[in-house]
Design a protein around this motif. Structure first.
Motif, PDB file in Angstrom:
ATOM      1  N   SER A   1       0.962  -1.225   0.008  1.00 18.57           N
ATOM      2  CA  SER A   1      -0.006   0.072  -0.051  1.00 18.57           C
ATOM      3  C   SER A   1       0.804   1.173  -0.072  1.00 18.57           C
ATOM      4  N   LEU A   2       1.992   1.252   0.685  1.00 16.76           N
ATOM      5  CA  LEU A   2       2.800   2.372   0.745  1.00 16.76           C
ATOM      6  C   LEU A   2       3.476   2.480  -0.535  1.00 16.76           C
ATOM      7  N   GLN A   3       3.822   1.589  -1.342  1.00 15.85           N
ATOM      8  CA  GLN A   3       4.388   1.543  -2.575  1.00 15.85           C
ATOM      9  C   GLN A   3       3.456   2.249  -3.586  1.00 15.85           C
ATOM     10  N   LEU A   4       2.234   1.760  -3.393  1.00 15.75           N
ATOM     11  CA  LEU A   4       0.873   2.286  -4.505  1.00 15.75           C
ATOM     12  C   LEU A   4       0.925   3.717  -4.009  1.00 15.75           C
ATOM     13  N   ALA A   5       1.231   4.088  -3.039  1.00 16.70           N
ATOM     14  CA  ALA A   5       0.740   5.597  -2.503  1.00 16.70           C
ATOM     15  C   ALA A   5       2.000   6.339  -2.934  1.00 16.70           C
ATOM     16  N   GLY A   6       3.069   5.882  -3.412  1.00 12.72           N
ATOM     17  CA  GLY A   6       4.287   6.608  -4.064  1.00 12.72           C
ATOM     18  C   GLY A   6       5.222   6.698  -3.073  1.00 12.72           C
ATOM     19  N   ARG A   7       5.460   5.766  -1.891  1.00 10.65           N
ATOM     20  CA  ARG A   7       6.686   5.796  -1.121  1.00 10.65           C
ATOM     21  C   ARG A   7       7.520   4.829  -1.755  1.00 10.65           C
ATOM     22  N   GLN A   8       8.760   5.227  -1.612  1.00 16.78           N
ATOM     23  CA  GLN A   8       9.742   4.417  -2.280  1.00 16.78           C
ATOM     24  C   GLN A   8      10.193   3.262  -1.323  1.00 16.78           C
ATOM     25  N   MET A   9       9.763   1.839  -1.600  1.00 15.21           N
ATOM     26  CA  MET A   9      10.241   0.873  -0.824  1.00 15.21           C
ATOM     27  C   MET A   9      11.387   0.051  -1.362  1.00 15.21           C
ATOM     28  N   LYS A  10      12.398   0.063  -0.695  1.00 16.57           N
ATOM     29  CA  LYS A  10      13.777  -0.846  -1.147  1.00 16.57           C
ATOM     30  C   LYS A  10      14.147  -1.839  -0.177  1.00 16.57           C
ATOM     31  N   ARG A  11      15.043  -2.345  -0.396  1.00 21.21           N
ATOM     32  CA  ARG A  11      15.337  -3.594   0.593  1.00 21.21           C
ATOM     33  C   ARG A  11      15.815  -3.261   1.659  1.00 21.21           C
ATOM     34  N   GLN A  12      16.412  -1.960   1.835  1.00 23.48           N
ATOM     35  CA  GLN A  12      17.171  -1.314   3.145  1.00 23.48           C
ATOM     36  C   GLN A  12      16.007  -0.603   3.854  1.00 23.48           C
ATOM     37  N   THR A  13      14.582  -0.537   3.117  1.00 27.84           N
ATOM     38  CA  THR A  13      13.602   0.189   3.863  1.00 27.84           C
ATOM     39  C   THR A  13      13.050  -0.602   5.002  1.00 27.84           C
ATOM     40  N   SER A  14      13.039   0.152   6.295  1.00 29.43           N
ATOM     41  CA  SER A  14      12.850  -0.552   7.437  1.00 29.43           C
ATOM     42  C   SER A  14      11.309   0.040   8.047  1.00 29.43           C
TER      43      SER A  14
END
Length: 163
Positions: free
Chosen positions: A126-139
């Motif tokens: 949901s955060l990714q769809l909302a435009g927040r960049q989610m990466k491997r390092q995202t905690s």
């Protein structure tokens, strides 16, 4: 139709657990920690409900299962760090899983983790769809998702007999 006394007692324990899980989720979201005092309170409440609905031996069994869960997840935490050189599970999460074991037993931990991981994945998506960049390092704090798993698992165990 009268309500069973055992159901009312469990509801009392469950409401207290719900309040603690909500507090834990808010603290973990805001500060990134799960307080030891809340973990201890959840464990004590879990042992108390095991004794109330069983006997003192059930309380000791709940403590034994909590210790086993703590050892297993401490070892998994350490192994992950050795392999990845990064922390994957916080110590507060490990303590929470041990406390949760007093409520759901060792057999309920996989269900709790399934609920927690699926809800965390849904939140990340949901955060990714909302435009927040989610990466491997995202905690992301995992405590709120563990708390959700703990709230749903005993309900499934007690009322739906799914596990």
């Amino acid at each position: 139709m009268p309500i069973a006394s055992e159901a009312v007692q469990f509801l009392g324990f469950y409401v207290a657990l719900g309040a603690m899980c909500c507090a834990l989720a808010l603290i973990d979201l805001r500060h990134g920690i799960i307080p030891d005092a809340l973990n201890l309170a959840i464990a004590v409440l879990g042992v108390a409900q095991a004794i109330v609905f069983g006997n003192p031996t059930d309380g000791f069994e709940a403590l034994g299962e909590a210790a086993a869960v703590a050892v297993i997840f401490l070892l998994l935490r350490r192994l992950y760090f050795l392999l990845r050189q990064a922390e994957g599970l916080g110590l507060g999460d490990v303590k929470f899983l041990a406390a949760a074991a007093t409520w759901v037993g060792m057999t309920g931990i996989p269900t709790l983790l399934l609920i927690a991981t699926l809800s965390a994945l849904a939140a990340a998506g949901s955060l990714q769809l909302a435009g927040r960049q989610m990466k491997r390092q995202t905690s992301m704090p995992f405590g709120p998702f563990l708390a959700l798993g703990l709230l749903l698992t005993p309900a499934f165990q007690r009322w739906l007999s799914l596990i």
